[in-house]
Design a protein around this motif. Structure first.
Motif, PDB file in Angstrom:
ATOM      1  N   GLU A  53       0.837  -1.184   0.000  1.00  0.00           N
ATOM      2  CA  GLU A  53       0.000   0.000   0.000  1.00  0.00           C
ATOM      3  C   GLU A  53       0.874   1.236   0.000  1.00  0.00           C
ATOM      4  O   GLU A  53       2.004   1.214   0.498  1.00  0.00           O
ATOM      5  CB  GLU A  53      -0.974   0.023   1.179  1.00  0.00           C
ATOM      6  N   ILE A  54       0.343   2.292  -0.587  1.00  0.00           N
ATOM      7  CA  ILE A  54       1.069   3.563  -0.632  1.00  0.00           C
ATOM      8  C   ILE A  54       0.463   4.497   0.403  1.00  0.00           C
ATOM      9  O   ILE A  54      -0.736   4.464   0.672  1.00  0.00           O
ATOM     10  CB  ILE A  54       1.012   4.181  -2.049  1.00  0.00           C
ATOM     11  N   SER A  55       1.325   5.323   1.009  1.00  0.00           N
ATOM     12  CA  SER A  55       0.876   6.278   2.023  1.00  0.00           C
ATOM     13  C   SER A  55       1.712   7.552   1.882  1.00  0.00           C
ATOM     14  O   SER A  55       2.700   7.595   1.134  1.00  0.00           O
ATOM     15  CB  SER A  55       0.998   5.692   3.426  1.00  0.00           C
ATOM     16  N   ARG A  56       1.335   8.600   2.626  1.00  0.00           N
ATOM     17  CA  ARG A  56       2.028   9.880   2.573  1.00  0.00           C
ATOM     18  C   ARG A  56       2.886  10.084   3.817  1.00  0.00           C
ATOM     19  O   ARG A  56       2.552   9.599   4.912  1.00  0.00           O
ATOM     20  CB  ARG A  56       1.033  11.043   2.477  1.00  0.00           C
ATOM     21  N   GLY A  57       3.964  10.846   3.647  1.00  0.00           N
ATOM     22  CA  GLY A  57       4.725  11.290   4.796  1.00  0.00           C
ATOM     23  C   GLY A  57       3.947  12.310   5.606  1.00  0.00           C
ATOM     24  O   GLY A  57       3.007  12.940   5.102  1.00  0.00           O
ATOM     25  N   THR A  58       4.350  12.516   6.841  1.00  0.00           N
ATOM     26  CA  THR A  58       3.603  13.415   7.729  1.00  0.00           C
ATOM     27  C   THR A  58       3.642  14.862   7.269  1.00  0.00           C
ATOM     28  O   THR A  58       2.810  15.670   7.689  1.00  0.00           O
ATOM     29  CB  THR A  58       4.162  13.323   9.156  1.00  0.00           C
ATOM     30  N   GLY A  59       4.569  15.208   6.406  1.00  0.00           N
ATOM     31  CA  GLY A  59       4.671  16.590   5.940  1.00  0.00           C
ATOM     32  C   GLY A  59       3.707  16.956   4.836  1.00  0.00           C
ATOM     33  O   GLY A  59       3.592  18.131   4.475  1.00  0.00           O
ATOM     34  N   LEU A  60       3.004  15.976   4.263  1.00  0.00           N
ATOM     35  CA  LEU A  60       2.092  16.240   3.145  1.00  0.00           C
ATOM     36  C   LEU A  60       0.652  16.328   3.623  1.00  0.00           C
ATOM     37  O   LEU A  60       0.284  15.787   4.667  1.00  0.00           O
ATOM     38  CB  LEU A  60       2.206  15.136   2.091  1.00  0.00           C
ATOM     39  N   THR A  61      -0.160  16.995   2.811  1.00  0.00           N
ATOM     40  CA  THR A  61      -1.590  17.121   3.076  1.00  0.00           C
ATOM     41  C   THR A  61      -2.367  16.473   1.934  1.00  0.00           C
ATOM     42  O   THR A  61      -2.137  16.814   0.765  1.00  0.00           O
ATOM     43  CB  THR A  61      -2.016  18.599   3.194  1.00  0.00           C
ATOM     44  N   ALA A  62      -3.235  15.513   2.263  1.00  0.00           N
ATOM     45  CA  ALA A  62      -4.032  14.850   1.227  1.00  0.00           C
ATOM     46  C   ALA A  62      -4.908  15.866   0.513  1.00  0.00           C
ATOM     47  O   ALA A  62      -5.414  16.813   1.114  1.00  0.00           O
ATOM     48  CB  ALA A  62      -4.892  13.751   1.849  1.00  0.00           C
ATOM     49  N   SER A  63      -5.092  15.649  -0.803  1.00  0.00           N
ATOM     50  CA  SER A  63      -5.854  16.616  -1.609  1.00  0.00           C
ATOM     51  C   SER A  63      -6.637  15.882  -2.682  1.00  0.00           C
ATOM     52  O   SER A  63      -6.113  14.977  -3.339  1.00  0.00           O
ATOM     53  CB  SER A  63      -4.897  17.626  -2.249  1.00  0.00           C
ATOM     54  N   ASN A  64      -7.904  16.279  -2.857  1.00  0.00           N
ATOM     55  CA  ASN A  64      -8.748  15.668  -3.896  1.00  0.00           C
ATOM     56  C   ASN A  64      -8.174  15.890  -5.283  1.00  0.00           C
ATOM     57  O   ASN A  64      -7.717  16.983  -5.607  1.00  0.00           O
ATOM     58  CB  ASN A  64     -10.164  16.265  -3.873  1.00  0.00           C
ATOM     59  N   ASN A  65      -8.197  14.874  -6.098  1.00  0.00           N
ATOM     60  CA  ASN A  65      -7.989  14.971  -7.553  1.00  0.00           C
ATOM     61  C   ASN A  65      -8.179  13.571  -8.106  1.00  0.00           C
ATOM     62  O   ASN A  65      -7.370  12.689  -7.851  1.00  0.00           O
ATOM     63  CB  ASN A  65      -6.617  15.513  -7.921  1.00  0.00           C
ATOM     64  N   SER A  66      -9.276  13.373  -8.822  1.00  0.00           N
ATOM     65  CA  SER A  66      -9.637  12.021  -9.256  1.00  0.00           C
ATOM     66  C   SER A  66      -8.575  11.436 -10.164  1.00  0.00           C
ATOM     67  O   SER A  66      -7.969  12.128 -10.975  1.00  0.00           O
ATOM     68  CB  SER A  66     -10.987  12.038  -9.976  1.00  0.00           C
ATOM     69  N   GLY A  67      -8.364  10.132 -10.008  1.00  0.00           N
ATOM     70  CA  GLY A  67      -7.455   9.410 -10.879  1.00  0.00           C
ATOM     71  C   GLY A  67      -6.011   9.409 -10.424  1.00  0.00           C
ATOM     72  O   GLY A  67      -5.158   8.877 -11.132  1.00  0.00           O
ATOM     73  N   ARG A  68      -5.717  10.012  -9.276  1.00  0.00           N
ATOM     74  CA  ARG A  68      -4.330   9.960  -8.792  1.00  0.00           C
ATOM     75  C   ARG A  68      -4.304   9.964  -7.265  1.00  0.00           C
ATOM     76  O   ARG A  68      -5.297  10.299  -6.616  1.00  0.00           O
ATOM     77  CB  ARG A  68      -3.509  11.104  -9.373  1.00  0.00           C
ATOM     78  N   TYR A  69      -3.161   9.569  -6.711  1.00  0.00           N
ATOM     79  CA  TYR A  69      -2.919   9.644  -5.274  1.00  0.00           C
ATOM     80  C   TYR A  69      -2.239  10.984  -5.039  1.00  0.00           C
ATOM     81  O   TYR A  69      -1.079  11.169  -5.391  1.00  0.00           O
ATOM     82  CB  TYR A  69      -2.055   8.465  -4.828  1.00  0.00           C
ATOM     83  N   ASN A  70      -2.935  11.937  -4.431  1.00  0.00           N
ATOM     84  CA  ASN A  70      -2.596  13.344  -4.556  1.00  0.00           C
ATOM     85  C   ASN A  70      -2.246  13.984  -3.221  1.00  0.00           C
ATOM     86  O   ASN A  70      -2.602  13.484  -2.156  1.00  0.00           O
ATOM     87  CB  ASN A  70      -3.783  14.085  -5.194  1.00  0.00           C
TER      88      ASN A  70
END
Length: 577
Positions: A53-70
């Protein structure tokens, strides 16, 4: 010294051979995401690797955008700031017991906003993310999908390894992420082997015939090369179904058609119903036993669409029943666009640098069922130069199958009024006459451009219709009782009305000999009167007729006023006097 040089040459050759060898061992595909999910699972992994599974580092903020892990909140200026600020996306590859894996490259496709990421690199947990795997790559300052392949040599590991994708951006608010392109968004190329040294089978060169144009009567043949280092493959199977990941449709043993350590196999998937999507994988098993499963393949079953007249396509919500196919160049497709809330079909090669040929083909029409048929649409373009290889053309075919490669059929060009300027200026095609076409007819728009000179084309408001027959009506159809004494005259006048619908020309009213006509019951003439049509119609019009003066005594019966217009049946008023 010669022996040392010879040994070094052998080692270089072995290294090159290793880097050129490998297959997909792990992939991610983000086409179904909203973009802000906390994590996302891999869509394929080698059977001897755990799901990732893919995840984000703590420094990033999740953001909507269909079709990608953003994400947003990327680092600024350089990769060092990304590392220091935990601005990364990461996934881990974990071999199962008694297996190890090696990696030779990682492919990533990504997309950004106008102020999104501008630099990208990959690091791994093997050296605690201290150095880049391959180089840092620059991200072009546009919003198109971009592809990167990081090539490096990671030797076999029987322990999990985590890979972090670091990026820095133009602005903190700029967004960007992995995905939004065709196919898998992350592809890891490498090998998975048993710790004892025996490699599981590899599966390469998967191909299906036909590759496109598959209808409900088509049997699809699938072939692949299954290879094992010690030639110990016991079984190669194709598993298929009609739901992704569910292969309940059937398991088919593939036939060994090769020799040595490579087994070329082929088998058939039965014909499926129109509208079905077929998914399949290939599994090869050796005598360890170890099983290798290929990445999932798929194809769509689509019977050609047909239509009756009138046919109108405004692209208000989608592409409707049109069929789109790319013949050459990068795979591009006609797309629906709702810019300014007005839907239309648009094609854009995006200056890929290749010769590009794409088709948008309308549903088939049985022209034998209709009389006179015409076509009309609007088109517009922007960008690109005017030359013989950069165009949009309209063709028809009577031997096309309605689906599949258009180049296998014969096509005849139909001319239409082209836009005289760019900047998306909508231009009417004019009336295109299809009257002479017979049998089943397919109409197709062909998009073509040469390298470095792409052009965006838009098409809208397609209308194909049978022309209604022109009709003239006269009332009454008989007038009698015209009379006067010899030596006097003319007779008293009588009136009749004329009207017309679906006309292609004006109505001509012609009087017979000895009679004259008038449009106002004042100015009579013995020559024809013309009634002008507007938008195919002549409103009910009253005309007058009488016996002209100076005639000899006698009967003037059975003579006729004629009302005529192109392609309409002549109508008459019979006169007795």
């Amino acid at each position: 010294m010669r022996q040392k040089l010879r040994l070094m040459a052998v080692m270089v050759m072995m290294l090159l051979a290793f880097n050129s060898w490998g297959q997909e061992i792990l992939t991610f595909e983000f086409s179904g995401l909203s973009g802000n999910e906390e994590t996302a699972l891999s869509n394929f992994n080698n059977s001897n690797l755990s799901s990732s599974e893919i995840s984000r580092g703590t420094g990033l903020t999740a953001s909507n955008n269909s079709g990608r892990y953003n994400a947003t909140n990327w680092a600024l200026e350089n990769i060092g700031n990304a590392v220091a600020g935990d601005k990364y996306m990461e996934f881990t590859i974990s071999p199962t017991d008694n297996y190890q894996f090696a990696v030779s490259s990682i492919y990533i496709q990504l997309q950004r906003s106008s102020t999104g990421p501008r630099g990208i690199s990959i690091r791994s947990s093997i050296d605690n993310y201290a150095s880049n795997l391959d180089q840092e790559y620059s991200i072009i300052d546009n919003t198109s999908t971009q592809n990167f392949t990081f090539t490096f040599e990671q030797t076999n590991s029987s322990n999990p390894v985590t890979y972090r994708v670091y990026m820095w951006a133009e602005a903190i608010g700029g967004s960007g992420g992995i995905g939004d392109g065709a196919g898998n968004d992350i592809i890891v190329i490498g090998t998975v082997t048993s710790v004892s040294g025996n490699q599981p089978p590899s599966i390469t060169n998967i191909a299906q015939t036909p590759s496109a144009g598959i209808t409900s009567s088509t049997t699809v043949s699938v072939a692949a090369d299954a290879t094992d280092s010690d030639g110990s493959i016991n079984l190669v199977e194709l598993k298929w179904g009609t739901t992704s990941g569910d292969y309940s449709g059937g398991t088919i043993n593939m036939t060994n058609g090769g020799s040595g350590d490579t087994y070329t196999t082929i088998t058939d998937i039965p014909a499926q119903a129109d509208g079905t999507t077929v998914y399949y994988v290939i599994e090869a098993t050796d005598d360890e036993p170890a099983t290798t499963t290929s990445a999932e393949q798929s194809y769509a079953v689509t019977d050609p669409a047909t239509t009756i007249l009138p046919y109108n396509e405004t692209f208000d919500t989608d592409l409707g029943d049109v069929y789109t196919i790319s013949v050459s160049g990068d795979t591009k497709f006609w797309q629906w666009d709702d810019y300014s809330s007005n839907g239309f079909a648009v094609m854009n090669g995006h200056n890929s640098g290749d010769l590009e040929e794409d088709w948008m083909i309308l549903p088939g029409i049985d022209m034998n069922a209709y009389g006179d048929v015409t076509m009309e649409f609007v088109s517009a373009y922007n960008y690109g130069s005017d030359d013989a290889t950069n165009y949009l053309k309209l063709y028809y075919s009577t031997d096309y199958a309605g689906i599949g490669d258009p180049s296998t059929a014969n096509w005849t060009e139909l001319s239409f009024t082209q836009p005289s300027s760019g900047n998306y200026t909508w231009t009417n095609s004019g009336i295109i006459d299809l009257t002479t076409l017979t049998g089943n007819v397919w109409l197709g728009f062909k998009y073509h451009y040469s390298a470095g000179s792409y052009r965006t084309w838009e098409i809208d408001d397609i209308s194909i219709q049978e022309l209604a027959s022109p009709i003239i009506s006269v009332t009454p159809t008989n007038l009698s009782g015209f009379t006067y004494m010899e030596g006097s005259g003319p007779s008293a006048s009588q009136s009749f009305t004329v009207e017309g619908v679906n006309l292609t020309s004006d109505i001509t009213i012609t009087p017979p000999a000895n009679y004259e006509i008038s449009s106002d019951d004042v100015s009579f003439q013995s020559t024809a009167i013309t009634l002008t049509q507007t938008a195919g119609s002549v409103a009910t019009t009253t005309l007058y007729t009488r016996l002209e003066a100076g005639l000899s005594a006698g009967d003037y019966n059975g003579q006729q006023i004629t009302a005529a217009s192109t392609d309409a049946t002549n109508q008459t008023v019979t006169l007795d006097g």
